[in-house]
Structures are given as structure tokens and as C-alpha cells.
Write an enzyme that holds these catalytic residues in place. Structure first.
Site, short mmCIF file in Angstrom:
data_model
loop_
_atom_site.label_atom_id
_atom_site.label_comp_id
_atom_site.label_asym_id
_atom_site.label_seq_id
_atom_site.Cartn_x
_atom_site.Cartn_y
_atom_site.Cartn_z
N TYR A 70 42.00 36.72 42.71
CA TYR A 70 40.95 37.19 43.50
C TYR A 70 40.21 35.96 44.47
O TYR A 70 40.35 36.02 45.58
CB TYR A 70 39.99 37.77 42.90
CG TYR A 70 38.53 38.03 43.78
CD1 TYR A 70 38.42 38.73 44.94
CD2 TYR A 70 37.66 37.37 43.33
CE1 TYR A 70 37.38 38.87 45.46
CE2 TYR A 70 36.31 37.36 43.95
CZ TYR A 70 36.33 38.13 45.23
OH TYR A 70 35.04 38.20 45.93
N GLY A 98 34.88 51.93 50.86
CA GLY A 98 33.48 52.33 51.04
C GLY A 98 33.07 53.86 51.44
O GLY A 98 33.93 54.52 51.01
N PHE A 111 32.49 41.71 27.50
CA PHE A 111 33.98 41.03 27.53
C PHE A 111 33.89 39.78 27.14
O PHE A 111 33.67 39.04 27.84
CB PHE A 111 34.57 41.21 28.84
CG PHE A 111 34.74 42.83 29.53
CD1 PHE A 111 35.14 43.76 28.47
CD2 PHE A 111 34.40 43.25 30.73
CE1 PHE A 111 35.14 45.04 29.08
CE2 PHE A 111 34.55 44.33 31.36
CZ PHE A 111 34.88 45.47 30.33
N HIS A 169 31.33 46.09 37.72
CA HIS A 169 30.52 45.04 37.85
C HIS A 169 29.10 45.45 36.50
O HIS A 169 28.81 46.63 36.25
CB HIS A 169 29.35 45.01 39.06
CG HIS A 169 30.69 44.48 40.09
ND1 HIS A 169 31.17 45.52 41.17
CD2 HIS A 169 30.94 43.20 40.31
CE1 HIS A 169 31.98 44.65 41.83
NE2 HIS A 169 31.91 43.34 41.44
N ALA A 176 35.46 43.22 54.25
CA ALA A 176 36.43 44.23 53.78
C ALA A 176 37.37 43.45 52.98
O ALA A 176 38.07 42.36 53.34
CB ALA A 176 37.17 44.75 54.94
#
Ligand code: UFG
Length: 331
Positions: A141, A36, A207, A188, A74
């Protein structure tokens, strides 16, 4: 209410912090600033720099401030990274969430809004995806976040925790010209495309062009970050009610765009030819992720205000053009 926002110096956490302040809440941001940005924390919020692995720090925070609810942003977020270093995701996203929940339990704070993800669903059996569809992540993830959802279920059942789990599809756009997405490194799609438009990269690597989709590239459901933020405030209102049950919601616009389609929209917005190179697939990427957000529309009256992809890309472009180094571009 006084809300503890973990990850409030990050992209979505800082936008939600600002909305909370505007709605009259007090905000305590807790962030280790590893990803951050100090400048992203709204001026009216208190920033506590600390790490979620540090239980003593969390205990002191809860002891010294009357926190009413926690919003937990977070986390590590790059699905591709998680297929190289899954241990970091289970440590940061799963183990640290447990430490936070334990600290909340000790402090008797029982309202929790969790930043969850479409990555829980893996390769979905049907589209658009509904909340109770099969959860089968294709990357570590998604698994690291699914484990937190499961813990929350038990904390609700056994300890009476009230929680909302908001499963974001692809968050994008900027809430204001001076508040936007600034990851280091940026992985991103939309900001990477815009980096090409700014001349900071020669081309975009796509990709995977051999997915079972009409143009061979992955399809995602892009949702404006301000629309995501609004859902957090609506969830918080419900969690303030006694005995509110778990709130599990998918958050997207219900419309999918392929990587090539996003590039095309960005060409129109930026006026740049945006060259692309067809590259290999990125590990762990599902082919299609599109949300059904009917449930949150029905239950909470949530309505996206910026569902149009062009509007989303325009807002991201306005931010990125004026802040090519993200928050590093700010005085
Ligand atoms: N992509 C490219 N080139 C790039 C970057 C991305 O082709 O340079 C492709 C990806 O392979 C994927 C699509 O663009 O097919 C979107 O990729 P993003 O990295 O922008 O987003 P993801 O869908 O991988 O993941 C994001 C968030 C997650 C969240 C997920 C939910 O990073 O935290 O959306 O859909 F869980």
C-alpha cells in the site's frame, strides 16, 4: 474554484468535499462507488459515477466541465490487504493515478492535491517523522502511494504541475454526527473497537503484543478527519499561486497512542468493558508511526482543532452509535 474530488464518496473525500463547498468552491465528485457511498456525497456536489481506469470518461469529464484543480482520494487503503493482493494496489492506486494525471495533462489542469500516507515511511529511523526522512514502505500500500509521489515530482519538474502531497497518519473521528467512517469491510482500529461497544463483535483482536513498544502494541498518531480536511483547503490556496513548489506535508498530532491505550480511551467514552484478545501481528504493520507536523504548521499556519484522542473517539462514537450500518442507516 471548481474542484474535481476523486473518491469524494469516501470517508475523507466526502468530508473535504463538504469543507470545499462551505468555503464557496464548486465540487465535482468522481467515484466508482466500489467503496464509497452515494449518500456520503454532499447534496450540493455533483456526483459523476465512473472509474479512474476509464480514460475516455475522464477526458469527457474534463472537456465538459471547467475543472481548476483535482483532489485525489480514490484508492485502496488497507495496508494489511495490500500484503495479500499487491497487484490490486498497484493497479488502483498507482496505475489509475497515472491515468488521471495523463487526463489532467491533456486538459491542461495542473493543480493537484494528493492523498498520501504515513505508510511511505515504513519503520522510521526516528520519531516524530519529518517530511524528508527516509521513505521505505513496509507494505505494498505504502509503495503504491510512494510511486505516485515520485511521478508527481517528475510531472512538476517536466510539466510544471503544482501539487501538494499530504501524508496522513491515522485519520479518525467524524466531522458531524451524520458524516463518518464507514468502510466495507471495516479494518480500522477505532471503528472496530466501537463495533464491540455496539455488540456487533464479541471482542477486539489486538494484532501483535510483542512489538518493541512500552506495552507491546503498535503506536499510531490519530488525527481528526476535520483537521485533515482543513489542511487540504490551505494547500489549495497555495497551489492557486503561480509557481508554487511541491508541498510535502506530514499530518498528525505529534502524539502516539498504543492499541491498548486507544482501547482504554474508548472504554471511558463508551462505558463498555471492551474485551480484547491478543492475536498475531498483521503483516506489514510498522511498530510506531508518529508525525512531526511542524512543517505544515510553519508554512501554512495549520493548527489541529481536535488533537485530543478522547474528542476524536467521542465524535466517532456519536456517528457510529447513531449509524451502526454507516450510510446504510440513513434514509
Ligand atoms: N489494529 C488492531 N486490531 C484491529 C484493527 C487494527 O490491533 O482490529 C491495530 C493495527 O494492527 C495497527 C493499529 O491498530 O497497529 C492501527 O490500525 P489501522 O488499521 O486502524 O490503521 P493503520 O495504521 O494500519 O493504517 C492507517 C490507514 C492507512 C494509512 C495509515 C497511516 O489504513 O491508509 O493509517 O498510518 F496509511
Amino acid at each position: 474554484m471548481r474542484i474535481l474530488v476523486t473518491g469524494g464518496a469516501g470517508y475523507i473525500g466526502s468530508v473535504v468535499s463538504e469543507e470545499l463547498l462551505q468555503a464557496g468552491h464548486e465540487v465535482v465528485v468522481f467515484d466508482n462507488l466500489s467503496r464509497g457511498h452515494r449518500q456520503a456525497v454532499p447534496k450540493k456536489a455533483e456526483l459523476v459515477v465512473g472509474d479512474l481506469a476509464d480514460r475516455a470518461c475522464l477526458d469527457e469529464l474534463f472537456r465538459s466541465r471547467a475543472i481548476d484543480a483535482v483532489m485525489h482520494f480514490a484508492a485502496l487503503i488497507e495496508a494489511g490487504e495490500s500484503m495479500k493482493a499487491p497487484e490490486q494496489f498497484f493497479r488502483n492506486n498507482t496505475a489509475n493515478a497515472l491515468t488521471l494525471l495523463e487526463a489532467m495533462l491533456a486538459a491542461r489542469v495542473k493543480s493537484f492535491v494528493f492523498s498520501s500516507t504515513a505508510a511511505l515511511f515504513g519503520n522510521p529511523a526516528r520519531t516524530p517523522i519529518e517530511e524528508d526522512d527516509t521513505l521505505q514502505p513496509t507494505n505494498a500500500y505504502g509503495e503504491s502511494k510512494l510511486l505516485v509521489e515520485r511521478m508527481l515530482g517528475w510531472f512538476h519538474q517536466i510539466h510544471g504541475f503544482r501539487y501538494a502531497s499530504l501524508r496522513y497518519f491515522n485519520a479518525a473521528g467524524a466531522s458531524r454526527p451524520d458524516r463518518g467512517e464507514a468502510h466495507r469491510p471495516e479494518t480500522h482500529l477505532i471503528p472496530r473497537i466501537l463495533d464491540v461497544a455496539l455488540g456487533r463483535a464479541p471482542h477486539l483482536n489486538i494484532f501483535g503484543c510483542d512489538y518493541p513498544t512500552p506495552d507491546g502494541t503498535c503506536i499510531r498518531d490519530y488525527i481528526h478527519v476535520s483537521d485533515l480536511a482543513r489542511a487540504h483547503l490551505l494547500a489549495l490556496e497555495v497551489l492557486a499561486l503561480e509557481n508554487s513548489g511541491p508541498l510535502l506535508y506530514n499530518l498528525g498530532n505529534g502524539q502516539g497512542f498504543s492499541v491498548r491505550e486507544v482501547v482504554e480511551v474508548a472504554r471511558r467514552v463508551t462505558g463498555h468493558p471492551l474485551p480484547v484478545i491478543e492475536s498475531a501481528r498483521r503483516a506489514g504493520d510498522p511498530a510506531v508511526l508518529i508525525a512531526s507536523s511542524e512543517k505544515i504548521r510553519r508554512d501554512l499556519g495549520w493548527q489541529p482543532r481536535f488533537p485530543d484522542l478522547k474528542t476524536i473517539v467521542e465524535s466517532a462514537w456519536q456517528w457510529q452509535r447513531t449509524h451502526p450500518d454507516g450510510y446504510g442507516s440513513m434514509p
